[in-house]
Scaffold this active site. Structure first.
Site, PDB file in Angstrom:
ATOM      1  N   CYS A  29       0.833  -1.207   0.000  1.00  9.22           N
ATOM      2  CA  CYS A  29       0.000   0.000   0.000  1.00  9.22           C
ATOM      3  C   CYS A  29       0.870   1.260   0.000  1.00  9.22           C
ATOM      4  O   CYS A  29       1.551   1.525  -0.987  1.00  9.22           O
ATOM      5  CB  CYS A  29      -0.986  -0.038   1.173  1.00  9.22           C
TER       6      CYS A  29
ATOM      7  N   HIS B 289      -3.687  -5.271   0.663  1.00 14.78           N
ATOM      8  CA  HIS B 289      -3.139  -5.702   1.956  1.00 14.78           C
ATOM      9  C   HIS B 289      -3.136  -7.233   2.072  1.00 14.78           C
ATOM     10  O   HIS B 289      -4.144  -7.833   2.437  1.00 14.78           O
ATOM     11  CB  HIS B 289      -3.959  -5.097   3.102  1.00 14.78           C
TER      12      HIS B 289
ATOM     13  N   GLU C   3      -1.822  -8.969   4.329  1.00 19.81           N
ATOM     14  CA  GLU C   3      -1.800  -9.401   5.724  1.00 19.81           C
ATOM     15  C   GLU C   3      -3.188  -9.610   6.315  1.00 19.81           C
ATOM     16  O   GLU C   3      -3.332 -10.278   7.340  1.00 19.81           O
ATOM     17  CB  GLU C   3      -1.014  -8.394   6.578  1.00 19.81           C
TER      18      GLU C   3
END
EC number: 6.3.5.2
Length: 525
Positions: free
Chosen positions: A85, A181, A183
């Site tokens: 990002c 993202h 994660e």
């Protein structure tokens, strides 16, 4: 014994709410990593000697003046770099690409990215196939700005309808950027992408696992304290319990645990702690029954902050008294964990997390001339729990809901009295027991009962009674920063209410708290 720190990833934090999640995911893969402020020096990075570097997300705009930048050395260190990002945007800008401010074209939430080229980061990963036969990935986006031109040597690897560079790669230099993202769990195969980066691209081994962490911690404790004695404040909570077990394995009878029963614990909790650690595991425990001392100190005090301070002060006084009795103890053990060590907004610029020296035990005396032993200092809470399981601690103790440090002192509203604590303990035990019976306990993030210092009229048989009110509270949350009240079934709530009113003499009314956070907090005080 394998060296659990031999291979490591450095994560540079630009202030994203998800940054700790990146670290937890990398650890989950089996690779050690640390989270540092973005404005670290070249010397610090060289000393840490990472196998790879991740540039995390952040709330700033790369296009703004004085916005955070990665240290130039990151791109000259000769190791793979992954920008996520904001991290991708600053990588692009710093290496000669362009970033434009999003004007009504940001992407927030679920998105599907279309793969344009094969890349080591995405090898073998696809969630669907486009009509053109290209792999599609389900991902989670959260960005306003976007890369409008990639640096020389990079190729566009993925796109969305509004973001032409959803992922980019320079395979030769092993530099990668993703606008989404990986994660977060909403990115369906994000963990595999991070694993590709840490293991396949950076070449890290996966030695970071509970059994190895335990071995390493035991060796480090032995090396640190030698033949000295150690004292630990054992609360029965997750962190202090795991520290107790690690120290017991490392130094055996040279550990003294001080368990202070402040009269503000859950039903039968003191007995359970003493039975488990003393009788079952054979630890050396000093049991201090200090209920009257705590209650006397809080007599007439209704202010929540004042109550917290009194509880903290009395605990310190008692712990200090007991530690003086252990004249040979040279070390104080604490349950400090990694999130305690990461502090917000304290870097050179005030825009990133920094590492701080953190003492977990609230206000222990400064003049305690003891060394500090913190065996959990590198671990996240979920890692502490896994280690606890490996050490033989029971699942239901390690994974039970959070309990505040001041205990029932902040769940009895206003002045704390023994009568109120006894009523609350019994009511709360019924609520928790029924949650377990209905298989609802693990479906809510936290559940507890609050004692309200108001009397309400009730009818029992032919008579009326004028007794106390309790409130049930159950919430659902991911991070405890925000929370929704849990929509428990009405028949379940009715059953809990009936049991409490019938079985706990002194309570005439049960209510259910339907406030979210915000505006309310999770605890009432």
């Amino acid at each position: 014994m394998s060296n659990i720190h031999e291979h490591k990833i450095l994560i540079l934090d630009f202030g994203s709410q998800y940054t700790q999640l990146i670290a937890r995911r990398i650890r989950e893969i089996g690779v050690y990593c640390e989270l540092w402020a973005w404005d670290v020096s070249e010397a610090q990075i060289r000393e840490f000697n990472p196998q790879g570097i991740i540039l995390a997300g952040g709330p700033e705009s790369v296009t703004a003046e004085n916005s955070p930048r990665a240290p130039e050395y990151v791109f000259n260190a000769g190791v793979p770099v992954l920008g996520i990002c904001y991290g991708m945007q600053t990588m692009s800008e710093q290496l000669g690409g362009k970033v434009i401010q999003g004007v009504g074209e940001g992407e927030f939430g679920y998105a599907q990215v279309e793969m344009l080229l094969e890349s080591a980061l995405f090898k073998g990963i696809e969630d669907a196939i486009s009509p053109a036969g290209r792999p599609l990935l389900d991902v989670w986006m959260s960005h306003g700005d976007k890369v409008s031109a990639i640096p020389e040597g990079f190729k566009a690897v993925a796109k969305t309808d509004t973001c032409p560079f959803a992922a980019m790669a320079n395979e030769e230099k092993r530099f990668y950027g993703v606008q989404f993202h990986p994660e977060v769990t909403h990115t369906r195969q994000g963990l595999r992408m991070l694993e590709h980066f840490a293991v396949a691209i950076c070449g890290c081994g996966t030695n970071w696992k509970p059994s190895s962490i335990i071995e390493d911690a035991i060796e480090r404790i032995k090396a640190q304290v030698g033949d000295d004695e150690v004292i630990l404040g054992l609360s029965g909570g997750v962190d202090s319990s795991v520290v107790a077990m690690l120290l017991h394995r490392a130094i055996g009878k040279k550990l003294t645990c001080v368990f202070v029963d402040n009269g503000l614990l859950r039903l039968n909790e003191a007995e359970q702690v003493l039975e488990m650690f003393g009788d079952h595991f054979g630890l050396n425990i000093v049991h201090v029954d200090a209920e009257n001392r705590f209650l006397d100190a809080m007599a007439g005090v209704a202010d929540p902050e004042a109550k917290r301070k009194i509880i903290g002060r009395v605990f310190v006084e008692i712990f200090d008294e007991e530690s003086k009795k252990c004249a040979n103890a040279k070390w104080l053990a604490q349950g400090t964990i990694y999130p305690d060590v990461i502090e917000s907004a304290g870097s050179a610029t005030g825009k990133a997390h920094v590492i701080k020296s953190h003492h977990n035990v609230g206000g222990l005396p400064d003049d305690m001339e003891m060394g500090l032993v913190e065996p959990l200092r590198e671990l996240f809470k979920d890692e502490v729990r896994k280690i606890g399981l490996e050490l033989g601690l029971p699942y239901n103790m390690l994974y039970r809901h959070p309990f505040p440090g001041p205990g029932l002192g902040v769940r009895v509203l206003g002045e704390v009295k023994k009568e109120y604590c006894d009523l609350l303990r019994r009511a709360d035990a019924i609520f928790i027991e029924e949650l377990h019976k209905a298989d609802l306990y693990n479906k809510v993030s936290q559940a507890f009962t609050v004692f309200l210092p108001v009397r309400s009229v009730g009818v029992m048989g032919d008579g009326r009674k004028y007794d106390w009110v309790v409130s049930l509270r159950a919430v659902e949350t991911i991070d405890f920063m925000t929370a929704h009240w849990a929509h428990l079934p009405y028949d379940f709530l009715g059953r809990v209410s009936n049991r409490i009113i019938n079985e706990v003499d002194g309570i005439s009314r049960v209510v259910y708290d339907i406030s979210g956070k915000p505006p309310a907090t999770i605890e009432w005080e």
